[in-house]
Design an enzyme around this catalytic site. Structure first.
Site, mmCIF file in Angstrom:
data_model
loop_
_atom_site.group_PDB
_atom_site.id
_atom_site.type_symbol
_atom_site.label_atom_id
_atom_site.label_comp_id
_atom_site.label_asym_id
_atom_site.label_seq_id
_atom_site.Cartn_x
_atom_site.Cartn_y
_atom_site.Cartn_z
ATOM 1 C CE LYS A 45 49.813 43.052 55.713
ATOM 2 N NZ LYS A 45 50.225 43.824 54.571
ATOM 3 C CE LYS B 298 48.471 51.397 56.042
ATOM 4 N NZ LYS B 298 47.435 51.076 55.075
ATOM 5 C CE LYS C 72 54.571 48.808 48.329
ATOM 6 N NZ LYS C 72 53.840 47.552 48.457
#
Ligand code: TRP
Length: 331
Positions: A200, A197, A112
């Protein structure tokens, strides 16, 4: 009774992946067999560039969806992290037990931080210390089990290490938690990119089914899912990730076995159609309940208030004990 705690970060709209991969198990299993706490971890949403109004909106929406999916406030504790001061109170103590090297080794931090730099943004210090706050989320409640996805096991390992270290140095204070990898109904992958995956945070992706998508949108997204070259329907994650993803989703929605389902389909089109309908059916009751809850926001507020109250009562004695153990003068 086993105590279970998990958290969900309000950084995007909840997806079918969140539901089939985690939430459904919280609803169907965890809240019945254990003392379960589910936390909307809003403080964690502040570790990267954020929009205040959006975080507030997504926090409320996540809470409403957890209830709509079937978490029952009579059976478990649903609350918002920032409503309970014990998390940040404990986090500081754990910062005094964790090391700088440990934090910099965290894979998610490295990824990140690199992404933030790439975008020309500075890296918030809270991104580095995030795993300590997560450890506090877990240790404050004496959780035995923490159901999380693969990407979070390193963080739960850290929580274990910090618990053991604190206990050794200052006397037994914390339960040493363990990550459980829930036997999920399905590992739901992105419909457009079936090797990653269905997360969200990427909000508008055509490969992501959101829990509140209209039936027509759900159908469209699934009918347009990328498939693999070849024509026969086989279950093979490596060679046929697209078709396998659809089989997994269909099986999870209908309670079947993805490998057995292959035999029932002669074409990709038929499989997509059935998968789309199965997803629409699974989402229907959840969406209906969500509409009801939205019509009565004071109910959701009351649930969160009571949840925070209960969470505070649970965490307070442990965090107070940690304050004393580490050498702070009682107030
Ligand atoms: N870090 C987790 C995630 O990104 C969310 C989280 C925060 C969490 N605190 C937690 C999960 C405590 C389990 C327990 O998904």
């Amino acid at each position: 009774m086993t105590r279970v705690l998990s958290g969900i970060k309000p950084t995007g709209h909840l997806t079918l992946g969140n539901y089939l991969g985690a939430l459904r198990r919280w609803v169907e299993v965890d809240q019945h067999r254990s003392e379960a706490l589910f936390c909307i971890v809003d403080l964690h949403a502040l570790t990267v560039d954020h929009d205040p109004a959006r975080v507030r909106r997504l926090t409320r929406r996540a809470a409403t969806l957890l209830l709509a999916a079937g978490l029952d406030p009579e059976r478990c504790t649903v609350f918002v992290q920032s409503h309970v001061d014990e998390h940040t109170r404990l986090s500081y103590l754990l910062e005094c037990v964790a090391t700088d090297g440990e934090m910099r080794r965290m894979i998610q931090y490295k990824e990140k931080a690199a992404r933030e730099r790439q975008r020309g943004r500075s890296v918030r210090l809270s991104l580095l210390t995030y795993p300590v706050l997560m450890a506090a989320d877990i240790l404050a409640y004496g959780a035995d089990e923490v159901p999380v996805g693969d990407d979070q096991t390193q963080h739960v390992e850290l929580a274990r290490d910090l618990a053991v270290r604190f206990n050794q140095r200052y006397g037994h204070t914390f339960v040493v938690p363990r990550a459980t990898r829930p036997k999920v109904a399905a590992r739901v992958m992105n419909l457009q990119e079936p090797t990653s995956k269905m997360g969200k945070s990427d909000d508008s992706g055509p490969g992501i089914v959101h829990l509140l998508d209209e039936p027509e949108t759900v159908r469209k997204k699934i009918m347009r899912a990328v498939t693999d070259s070849g024509r026969d329907v086989v279950h093979d994650r490596e060679k046929r990730p697209g078709i396998t993803n659809l089989l997994e989703i269909l099986a999870a929605c209908t309670g079947g076995d993805p490998k057995e389902l292959c035999g029932a389909y002669a074409s990709y089109g038929a499989l997509k159609k059935d998968t789309a309908e199965a997803v629409v059916e699974v989402l229907k009751p959840l969406q209906a309940r969500h509409r009801e809850l939205c019509a009565d926001p004071s109910y959701v507020d009351a649930v969160l208030r009571a949840g925070a109250e209960r969470a505070r009562r649970t965490a307070r004695p442990t965090v107070d004990a940690a304050y004393r153990a580490i050498g702070l003068l009682p107030a």
